[in-house]
Write an enzyme that holds these catalytic residues in place. Structure first.
Site, PDB file in Angstrom:
ATOM      1  N   LEU A 154       0.835  -1.200   0.000  1.00 61.31           N
ATOM      2  CA  LEU A 154       0.000   0.000   0.000  1.00 61.31           C
ATOM      3  C   LEU A 154       0.868   1.248   0.000  1.00 61.31           C
ATOM      4  O   LEU A 154       0.497   2.285  -0.547  1.00 61.31           O
ATOM      5  CB  LEU A 154      -0.897   0.012   1.245  1.00 61.31           C
ATOM      6  CG  LEU A 154      -1.948  -1.087   1.355  1.00 61.31           C
ATOM      7  CD1 LEU A 154      -2.549  -1.101   2.751  1.00 61.31           C
ATOM      8  CD2 LEU A 154      -3.037  -0.872   0.304  1.00 61.31           C
ATOM      9  N   LEU A 159      11.863   3.029   6.402  1.00 63.10           N
ATOM     10  CA  LEU A 159      12.213   1.931   7.291  1.00 63.10           C
ATOM     11  C   LEU A 159      11.375   0.675   7.067  1.00 63.10           C
ATOM     12  O   LEU A 159      11.780  -0.407   7.479  1.00 63.10           O
ATOM     13  CB  LEU A 159      12.074   2.375   8.757  1.00 63.10           C
ATOM     14  CG  LEU A 159      12.840   3.633   9.173  1.00 63.10           C
ATOM     15  CD1 LEU A 159      12.610   3.926  10.652  1.00 63.10           C
ATOM     16  CD2 LEU A 159      14.320   3.504   8.873  1.00 63.10           C
ATOM     17  N   GLN A 161       7.533  -1.136   4.910  1.00 64.70           N
ATOM     18  CA  GLN A 161       6.450  -1.002   3.945  1.00 64.70           C
ATOM     19  C   GLN A 161       5.215  -1.724   4.470  1.00 64.70           C
ATOM     20  O   GLN A 161       5.314  -2.602   5.343  1.00 64.70           O
ATOM     21  CB  GLN A 161       6.856  -1.525   2.573  1.00 64.70           C
ATOM     22  CG  GLN A 161       7.226  -2.984   2.491  1.00 64.70           C
ATOM     23  CD  GLN A 161       7.884  -3.313   1.152  1.00 64.70           C
ATOM     24  OE1 GLN A 161       8.812  -2.628   0.711  1.00 64.70           O
ATOM     25  NE2 GLN A 161       7.411  -4.371   0.504  1.00 64.70           N
ATOM     26  N   ASP A 308       5.203  12.862  13.474  1.00 66.71           N
ATOM     27  CA  ASP A 308       5.394  12.617  12.042  1.00 66.71           C
ATOM     28  C   ASP A 308       4.074  12.757  11.283  1.00 66.71           C
ATOM     29  O   ASP A 308       3.648  11.836  10.574  1.00 66.71           O
ATOM     30  CB  ASP A 308       5.984  11.223  11.824  1.00 66.71           C
ATOM     31  CG  ASP A 308       6.687  11.096  10.477  1.00 66.71           C
ATOM     32  OD1 ASP A 308       6.907  12.126   9.824  1.00 66.71           O
ATOM     33  OD2 ASP A 308       7.017   9.960  10.081  1.00 66.71           O
TER      34      ASP A 308
END
Length: 523
Positions: A154, A159, A161, A308
């Site tokens: 997706l 770092l 997936q 983030d």
């Protein structure tokens, strides 16, 4: 100076290569993962960037328009070299590059615009590599754990997936799997960056970016531990459980390890996708208000901050039952825990900024490490000009001219900005990055510097300061006084917000028109 640059980088390359061979002979590291190739790329890129800055600007008088134009070209060339290095060395390099790309109002525009694309250029691991990680961590094959598992991820990040899968009980999940070599390479990559940054610091004494390595040293081990991410996810869901519009994925702990995280599958459009919101009837102002409430609560009240919030980690969708917007918060690996002393000083600083209390701005900026650079610090924090800070950041919207001025100053004051970033508490660094990411979302949604966002922040500041004062009060009477004062101030904010909403509404417009027709007394 240029000769010294080449000499130093050659020495650095020799030292790092020697240390690589030394570590290899100790069976500590695979030379193919951390050898002459990765070192060579980094050293050559650093040398090329340093040499470009040292030689390109020599022939042009400092302070002229020609100098500024040429410096912009050097910035752009250097940013592209840095981007190529990050894409080639992957992993930690992409993560650090993404961090730099998020510092929108703190670094020259050429760097932030160039490095921002790293969010969409992260590498993908093969299905075979993903199967190997799952086999090593969970002791089973993918087909034994999932009814279906989509081979195409997706999304891929620096770092890890994420793949969509279905469990045997037919629940759809998102499976986050760490890239296989990241864990082994991360500490060595940080060591390499640290050496090279020290070399650059020796050549350019005004270069103060060692904080970047310090932050990476502290945060990367936490981000690489997916069990820590799962705990953060649950802590956030519990902390903001009263915000019904916020959705955080549930964790499947029985299928999660340090390198694999299986969680509830939640989908929606990216928070900066206005077209998606218009298509699905989602109010952008409602989304912006929700983000403001979430982050004000995290920062000022709880001191536990998701750091983030780039658009890929913040999704939106419409709740069909209620017709309201929902915000989905993903990727909980990077958090900042604020100490009480820092949180209260930061709260007081924002309270002073919103109220244009310049004595308070100076006092609390200094307490947070800004020193004599407190005007620059206030501008960095708000992304507003010093004139707007003095006038009151809630008094006028951000103009295009002011935005250009701030971005231009980021390049002009780079030595002072880097000095400031090196001096302020480490807790502040991730907050500045978070501020810039949120500001970028608001800019895309055209809701930046809205009155509602400042009212939300004001409420949280008042609540946080009142709670802190109550904790320090010596008597029940004093605590009651503080609570009454808090209630009155919050009431004033609510009345003011009601006035603003009425003023902007259709009914409010007609009332104002009618009032303007009422004749005033000549006396």
């Amino acid at each position: 100076m240029a000769r010294r640059t080449l000499k130093l980088t050659a020495l650095a390359a020799a030292a790092l290569t020697a240390s690589g061979f030394h570590l290899y002979t100790m069976n500590y590291v695979d030379l193919n993962d951390f050898g002459v190739v990765r070192i060579g790329r980094a050293v050559l890129t650093t040398a090329a960037i340093s040499y470009d800055y040292l030689t390109s600007l020599r022939s042009v008088p400092y302070g002229t328009q020609a100098y500024d134009d040429l410096k912009s070209q050097v910035h752009l060339r250097s940013a592209k070299r840095l981007q190529d290095l990050c894409c080639a060395n992957r992993g930690t390099f992409i993560k650090v590059g993404q961090h730099l790309g998020a510092l929108d109002y703190l670094l020259p525009l050429e760097y932030t615009h160039t490095l921002r694309v790293l969010h969409s250029q992260a590498p993908q691991s093969t299905l075979r590599e993903m199967e190997q990680v799952i086999r090593e961590d969970l002791g089973k094959e993918i087909r034994e754990l999932f009814v279906s598992f989509e081979e195409t991820p997706l999304g891929a990040a620096s770092l890890a997936q994420v793949h969509k899968a279905v469990l045997p009980d037919r629940r759809t999940v998102a499976v986050k799997i760490q890239h296989p070599k990241v864990q082994a390479q991360s500490s060595k990559d940080i060591f390499l960056m640290e050496v090279l940054l020290k070399v650059v610091k020796y050549i350019f004494p005004d270069f103060e970016f060692m904080w970047l390595v310090e932050e990476a040293k502290k945060n990367l081990p936490l981000e690489l531990d997916f069990l820590n991410e799962g705990k953060n996810c649950e802590a956030m869901a519990a902390m903001l459980q009263n915000f019904r519009f916020l959705k955080v994925p549930k964790i499947h702990w029985e299928l999660s390890t340090k390198r694999v995280l299986v969680m509830e599958f939640l989908e929606g459009g990216q928070v900066n996708d206005r077209e998606y919101m218009e298509k699905h009837g989602i109010d952008v102002n409602e989304v912006s208000r929700g983000l403001g409430r979430m982050y004000s609560e995290m920062i000022f009240i709880n001191g536990f901050v998701h750091c983030d919030p780039h658009p890929g980690n913040v999704l939106v969708r419409k709740d069909l039952a209620t017709g309201t917007a929902e915000i989905i918060l993903l990727d909980h690996g990077l958090y900042q825990v604020l100490t009480e002393e820092f949180r209260i000083d930061y709260c007081r600083l924002w309270h002073s900024l919103i109220n244009a209390d310049m004595k308070g701005v100076q006092r609390y900026s200094r307490r947070l490490g800004a020193g004599d650079l407190y005007p620059l610090f206030a501008c960095m924090l708000t992304a507003r000009s010093w004139e707007s800070v003095n006038r009151g950041i809630d008094k006028s919207p951000v103009t295009k001219a002011e935005d250009v001025e701030i971005r231009t100053n980021a390049a002009a004051y780079l030595p002072q900005i880097s000095q400031l970033l090196n001096n302020i508490p480490r807790q502040m660094l991730l907050l500045l990055k978070t501020n810039d990411l949120l500001r970028g979302i608001e800019t895309t949604l055209h809701t930046r510097a809205s009155a509602s966002s400042f009212l939300t922040m004001s409420r949280c500041c008042v609540r946080a300061l009142a709670r802190y004062r109550r904790s320090k009060a010596n008597s029940s009477f004093r605590r009651a006084q503080i609570s009454l004062s808090e209630t009155l101030i919050l009431g004033q904010i609510n009345i003011y917000e009601l006035f603003l909403r009425l003023k902007s509404s259709f009914l409010g417009t007609w009332i104002l028109v009618l009032l303007s027709w009422i004749p005033t007394s000549p006396y």
